[in-house]
Structures are given as structure tokens and as C-alpha cells.
Write a protein that holds these residues in place. Structure first.
Motif: not given
Length: 112
Positions: A26-31, A38-43, A50-53
Motif C-alpha cells: 500500500s502507499s500514500e503519494n507513491a506507486t 522486491a518492489c520498485t517504488v515511485t515516490f 510512503s509505501a508499505s512493502i
């Protein structure tokens, strides 16, 4: 002898496990784009992002030039673009920084 139906039912939870792990992000202002390890997060920049990964929270703290400061699992680290660092057993690498966003890859590092 195990019937083919029982065998398929026994394997089904293992097949669905990666989908559940990815859906748990899950995320807030991120994908996020996650696999099992692994996760790729775009903030998004300029907002609290933030992101919960992978069972931990990753937060974008600040960007100073080509250095990105983040909190991963509560540990604050600064990572230059194109390089990586370790945080609480996770490998964290910054893939790109633009005016609008920061792209970070976080993966299970196996370290402690």
C-alpha cells in the motif's frame, strides 16, 4: 494415490502466494510495482510519501541534489542516485530522481 483434483487444490495456495504478497503493498503519494522479493517504488516529491512493502514501511524524507534520504523499516539512510545501501536487511537503490518523483528499488537483501 493422490487424486489430480486434490493435487491441484494443494498447489493452489502456493500459486496464489505471490499475488497476495503483491496485493499487500500500500502507499500514500507513491506507486508500487512489487514481486515476491522486491518492489520498485515511485515516490511523489513535495509531499509526504510512503509505501508499505515487503512487510516494512519506506518513506521519502528528502532529496538534496542527487542524494535521497529515506527511512526504511525505521532506519534512516542516504543513497546517491545509481547506488545502493543496506537498511535493516534490505537492499535499497535509487534508480532516478526528477523534479516530480523519485524511483527506488527495495529488495530483500538477506543481510541483518
Amino acid at each position: 494415490m493422490i487424486s489430480p483434483v486434490r493435487r491441484k487444490l494443494a498447489v493452489l495456495p502456493l500459486v496464489l502466494l505471490p499475488l497476495g504478497a503483491a496485493a499487500a503493498c500500500s502507499s500514500e503519494n507513491a506507486t508500487t510495482d512489487c514481486t515476491v522479493n522486491a518492489c520498485t517504488v515511485t515516490f511523489n516529491r513535495g509531499v509526504d510519501a510512503s509505501a508499505s512493502i515487503l512487510g516494512v514501511k519506506a518513506e521519502l524524507v528528502s532529496v538534496q541534489g542527487q542524494n535521497v534520504t529515506m527511512k526504511v523499516a525505521g532506519q534512516q539512510i542516504t543513497v546517491p542516485v545509481g547506488e545502493g545501501e543496506q537498511a535493516d536487511g534490505f537492499d535499497v537503490s535509487v534508480q532516478s530522481v526528477t523534479q516530480d518523483n523519485v524511483v527506488v528499488k527495495i529488495s530483500n537483501g538477506g543481510g541483518g
